[in-house]
Design a protein around this motif. Structure first.
Motif, PDB file in Angstrom:
ATOM      1  N   ASN A  71      46.804   8.078  88.818  1.00 29.90           N
ATOM      2  CA  ASN A  71      45.126   7.080  89.053  1.00 29.90           C
ATOM      3  C   ASN A  71      45.227   6.179  89.554  1.00 29.90           C
ATOM      4  O   ASN A  71      44.980   5.480  90.375  1.00 29.90           O
ATOM      5  N   PHE A  72      46.808   6.142  90.526  1.00 31.84           N
ATOM      6  CA  PHE A  72      47.209   4.656  90.900  1.00 31.84           C
ATOM      7  C   PHE A  72      47.377   5.057  92.559  1.00 31.84           C
ATOM      8  O   PHE A  72      48.149   6.288  93.296  1.00 31.84           O
ATOM      9  N   LYS A  73      46.573   5.160  93.176  1.00 33.93           N
ATOM     10  CA  LYS A  73      46.142   5.306  94.084  1.00 33.93           C
ATOM     11  C   LYS A  73      46.932   4.222  95.393  1.00 33.93           C
ATOM     12  O   LYS A  73      46.440   2.787  95.395  1.00 33.93           O
ATOM     13  N   VAL A  74      47.112   4.269  96.209  1.00 34.38           N
ATOM     14  CA  VAL A  74      48.026   4.074  97.922  1.00 34.38           C
ATOM     15  C   VAL A  74      47.632   4.081  99.245  1.00 34.38           C
ATOM     16  O   VAL A  74      47.537   5.510  99.226  1.00 34.38           O
ATOM     17  N   GLY A  75      47.094   3.920  99.919  1.00 32.75           N
ATOM     18  CA  GLY A  75      46.758   4.140 101.322  1.00 32.75           C
ATOM     19  C   GLY A  75      47.354   3.884 102.149  1.00 32.75           C
ATOM     20  O   GLY A  75      48.257   2.868 101.660  1.00 32.75           O
ATOM     21  N   THR A  76      47.411   4.804 103.275  1.00 37.50           N
ATOM     22  CA  THR A  76      48.285   5.237 104.343  1.00 37.50           C
ATOM     23  C   THR A  76      47.145   5.750 105.896  1.00 37.50           C
ATOM     24  O   THR A  76      46.771   5.919 105.722  1.00 37.50           O
ATOM     25  N   GLN A  77      47.923   5.403 106.483  1.00 38.91           N
ATOM     26  CA  GLN A  77      47.391   6.182 107.893  1.00 38.91           C
ATOM     27  C   GLN A  77      48.073   7.276 108.110  1.00 38.91           C
ATOM     28  O   GLN A  77      48.984   7.247 107.852  1.00 38.91           O
TER      29      GLN A  77
END
Length: 284
Positions: free
Chosen positions: A216-222
């Motif tokens: 449920n923990f979301k980390v955004g990246t390119q």
């Protein structure tokens, strides 16, 4: 500050609220700039075997390192005093490589490449202009997705990739690189009111927190960048990743930061200086 807002709004013209996060109810962001999650170096990407171009570019880099121009260019974009902008002379990617020096980039990565209004600018783009002049060619900057840069260079569509590209052994097996010109690192961005990382005092502390999260923990990246590989894991590039949580990929870091500000994800991991500039733009 108006300059930063203009830069990022041009990057996100398709977004409903652009970068007016305050008006849209977005949260301010905090960058853990002092805790570097990776150590890496930038260089320019060239098709394997094109030693002539590598040598020519290295000659320009040697010259501007020696006379201080490289430091001046980097510092001017970091402190907001840069004046360089560029408009392509033709609308489509040229096929005449004898006349044009064709640069593949992803122009949503300030301060290395980005738009100022409808003009291209950034550290890499100014260096590209110097290389083109040295080669006695006309510069053409081809803006595309970051992952497309590698295909464009390998196919010969573009002469070189200039997009804050990290040098590593896996890429060196497929492409040639010029000399390195900048040291960088991946860092964490969170919402200003975040408490999950509040007690972190080092990069190791941040990684420990990552390891305790669930899907449920979301980390955004390119997409296709070191930040993505660091979070998602990539054996070829030497990153184990964090399989316990969810790594979200975005076309650029600005879009990831937008979702973070709007509460759609929990954190962002991107390159240090772009992280600082994007957060500064959002925070106003």
């Amino acid at each position: 500050m108006k300059k930063f807002l203009a830069i990022m709004m041009s990057c996100l013209t398709a977004a409903a609220c652009c970068f007016a996060f305050t008006a849209c109810g977005g949260k301010k962001l905090k960058v853990y700039a002092e805790y570097e999650l990776t150590a890496e170096s930038y260089a320019f990407l060239v098709k394997k075997g094109n030693s002539e171009l590598v040598n020519s570019v290295n000659g320009v880099l040697d010259e501007i390192k020696a006379n201080g121009e490289l430091d001046n260019i980097i510092n001017s974009f970091f402190n907001g005093t840069a004046t360089f902008t560029y408009t392509n002379p033709v609308s489509e990617i040229p096929t005449d490589h004898n006349t044009y020096f064709i640069v593949a980039t992803n122009a949503y990565f300030p301060p290395f490449e980005y738009y100022e209004g409808d003009k291209l600018t950034g550290v890499d783009m100014q260096i590209a202009s110097l290389i083109a002049a040295k080669l006695n060619k006309t510069l053409y900057i081809a803006d595309m997705g970051f992952d497309s840069i590698f295909t464009s260079v390998n196919s010969g569509e573009s002469d070189i990739g200039m997009a804050g590209i990290t040098v590593n052994e896996a890429r060196k097996a497929i492409y040639d690189f010029t000399d390195e010109y900048y040291e960088s690192a991946q860092v964490l961005i969170v919402a200003e009111d975040d408490t999950v990382f509040a007690d972190c005092k080092s990069a190791e502390d941040i990684e420990k927190v990552f390891k305790t999260q669930d899907k449920n923990f979301k980390v955004g990246t390119q997409i296709a960048t070191t930040g993505y590989m660091y979070m998602a894991g990539d054996v070829d590039f030497g990153y184990d990743g964090f399989k316990n949580l969810t790594t979200e990929s975005y076309k650029n870091g600005a879009l990831a930061a937008k979702d973070l500000s709007n509460g759609k994800i929990n954190a962002v991991v991107i390159d240090k200086q772009p992280a600082i500039m994007i957060a500064k733009s959002i925070n106003g």
